[in-house]
Write a protein that holds these residues in place. Structure first.
Motif, short mmCIF file in Angstrom:
data_model
loop_
_atom_site.label_atom_id
_atom_site.label_comp_id
_atom_site.label_asym_id
_atom_site.label_seq_id
_atom_site.Cartn_x
_atom_site.Cartn_y
_atom_site.Cartn_z
N HIS A 6 -0.69 8.75 -2.69
CA HIS A 6 0.67 9.09 -3.08
C HIS A 6 1.40 7.91 -3.73
O HIS A 6 2.47 8.07 -4.28
N ILE A 7 0.81 6.72 -3.67
CA ILE A 7 1.42 5.55 -4.31
C ILE A 7 1.20 5.68 -5.82
O ILE A 7 0.07 5.88 -6.27
N PRO A 8 2.28 5.55 -6.61
CA PRO A 8 2.17 5.82 -8.04
C PRO A 8 1.39 4.78 -8.82
O PRO A 8 1.01 5.01 -9.95
N PHE A 9 1.10 3.62 -8.25
CA PHE A 9 0.44 2.57 -9.01
C PHE A 9 -0.63 1.94 -8.13
O PHE A 9 -0.37 1.59 -6.99
N SER A 10 -1.84 1.80 -8.65
CA SER A 10 -2.92 1.26 -7.84
C SER A 10 -3.35 -0.12 -8.32
O SER A 10 -2.97 -0.56 -9.40
N LEU A 11 -4.16 -0.79 -7.52
CA LEU A 11 -4.69 -2.09 -7.90
C LEU A 11 -5.56 -1.96 -9.13
O LEU A 11 -5.55 -2.82 -10.01
N ASN A 12 -6.33 -0.87 -9.25
CA ASN A 12 -7.14 -0.65 -10.44
C ASN A 12 -6.27 -0.55 -11.68
O ASN A 12 -6.63 -1.06 -12.74
N ASP A 13 -5.12 0.11 -11.56
CA ASP A 13 -4.19 0.19 -12.68
C ASP A 13 -3.72 -1.21 -13.07
O ASP A 13 -3.61 -1.53 -14.25
N ALA A 14 -3.42 -2.04 -12.09
CA ALA A 14 -2.95 -3.39 -12.35
C ALA A 14 -4.02 -4.22 -13.06
O ALA A 14 -3.71 -4.95 -14.00
N LEU A 15 -5.28 -4.08 -12.62
CA LEU A 15 -6.37 -4.82 -13.27
C LEU A 15 -6.58 -4.33 -14.70
O LEU A 15 -6.79 -5.13 -15.62
N PHE A 16 -6.54 -3.02 -14.88
CA PHE A 16 -6.66 -2.44 -16.22
C PHE A 16 -5.55 -2.96 -17.12
O PHE A 16 -5.78 -3.40 -18.24
N GLN A 121 6.16 -4.18 -7.93
CA GLN A 121 6.23 -2.73 -7.77
C GLN A 121 5.13 -2.25 -6.83
O GLN A 121 5.38 -1.43 -5.93
N LEU A 122 3.93 -2.77 -6.99
CA LEU A 122 2.82 -2.37 -6.14
C LEU A 122 3.09 -2.78 -4.70
O LEU A 122 2.87 -2.00 -3.77
N PHE A 123 3.60 -3.98 -4.49
CA PHE A 123 3.93 -4.47 -3.15
C PHE A 123 4.95 -3.55 -2.48
O PHE A 123 4.77 -3.12 -1.36
N PHE A 124 6.04 -3.24 -3.19
CA PHE A 124 7.09 -2.41 -2.60
C PHE A 124 6.61 -0.98 -2.39
O PHE A 124 6.99 -0.33 -1.42
N SER A 125 5.76 -0.46 -3.26
CA SER A 125 5.21 0.88 -3.06
C SER A 125 4.40 0.93 -1.78
O SER A 125 4.53 1.86 -0.99
N CYS A 126 3.58 -0.09 -1.56
CA CYS A 126 2.78 -0.14 -0.33
C CYS A 126 3.67 -0.33 0.89
O CYS A 126 3.46 0.30 1.93
N LEU A 127 4.67 -1.18 0.77
CA LEU A 127 5.58 -1.44 1.89
C LEU A 127 6.34 -0.17 2.26
O LEU A 127 6.42 0.19 3.45
N PHE A 128 6.87 0.54 1.28
CA PHE A 128 7.61 1.76 1.56
C PHE A 128 6.70 2.83 2.15
O PHE A 128 7.10 3.57 3.05
N ALA A 129 5.47 2.92 1.67
CA ALA A 129 4.52 3.89 2.23
C ALA A 129 4.22 3.54 3.69
O ALA A 129 4.16 4.44 4.53
N PHE A 130 4.06 2.27 3.98
CA PHE A 130 3.81 1.84 5.35
C PHE A 130 4.99 2.19 6.25
O PHE A 130 4.82 2.71 7.34
N ILE A 131 6.21 1.93 5.79
CA ILE A 131 7.40 2.21 6.57
C ILE A 131 7.53 3.71 6.82
O ILE A 131 7.83 4.14 7.92
#
Length: 135
Positions: A6-16, A121-131
Motif C-alpha cells: 500500500h506504500i506508494p513508493f518502493s525502494l526499487n522505484d528509488a533505485l530505478f 518520502q519513502l521514509f515517511f511512507s514507511c513510518l506512517f504505515a508502521f504507525i
C-alpha cells in the motif's frame, strides 16, 4: 511480515529513479533544465534548518560540487591544506567534476535534490504505515 504494497513508493522505484534520472532525457531542452535548476537552487538556498526535509551531508557535498561546477566551471584554485578538512572535502568533490558541462551539472544537481526528497518520502511512507498498523 506484513506487506507494504500500500506504500506508494518502493525502494526499487528509488533505485530505478536514481539510475535513469542521471541521464539527461533527449527531449529536455537546455531552457527546461535551466528552469528546473533555478527552482532547485531556490529550494536548497531557502530550506529552513528546522525543516523535516534535509539532504544528508553527502548530498549537501554533492550539491555544493555541482553548484560550483555550474557557477565557476572547473576548479581553478589550489587544494586546501590538510588541516582544512571541510574545505578539502569540498574541493575534492568539485575536482571530480572537472570537464563536466554546466547543463550536465545542473541536471545532476536537480537529480540529487529529487533523490533526497524521494528518500524522505519513502521514509515517511514507511513510518506512517508502521504507525497505522500499530494501532
Amino acid at each position: 511480515m506484513e506487506s507494504l504494497s500500500h506504500i506508494p513508493f518502493s525502494l526499487n522505484d528509488a533505485l530505478f529513479f536514481r539510475f535513469y534520472m542521471s541521464v539527461i532525457p533527449p527531449h529536455y531542452s537546455e531552457r527546461y533544465i535551466n528552469l528546473r535548476y533555478n527552482k532547485a537552487l531556490y529550494i536548497v538556498q531557502h530550506l529552513p534548518a528546522s525543516s523535516t526535509f534535509q539532504p544528508t551531508k553527502a548530498q549537501k557535498l554533492e550539491l555544493y560540487a555541482y553548484y560550483k561546477q555550474v557557477s565557476h566551471g572547473d576548479v581553478d584554485t589550489q587544494r586546501p591544506g590538510i588541516f582544512d578538512v571541510v574545505g578539502r572535502a569540498k574541493w575534492d568533490a568539485w575536482k571530480k567534476l572537472e570537464g563536466m558541462k554546466p547543463v550536465e551539472a545542473k541536471h545532476r544537481y536537480i537529480d540529487i535534490l529529487l533523490r533526497a526528497a524521494t528518500e524522505v518520502q519513502l521514509f515517511f511512507s514507511c513510518l506512517f504505515a508502521f504507525i497505522r498498523n500499530a494501532q
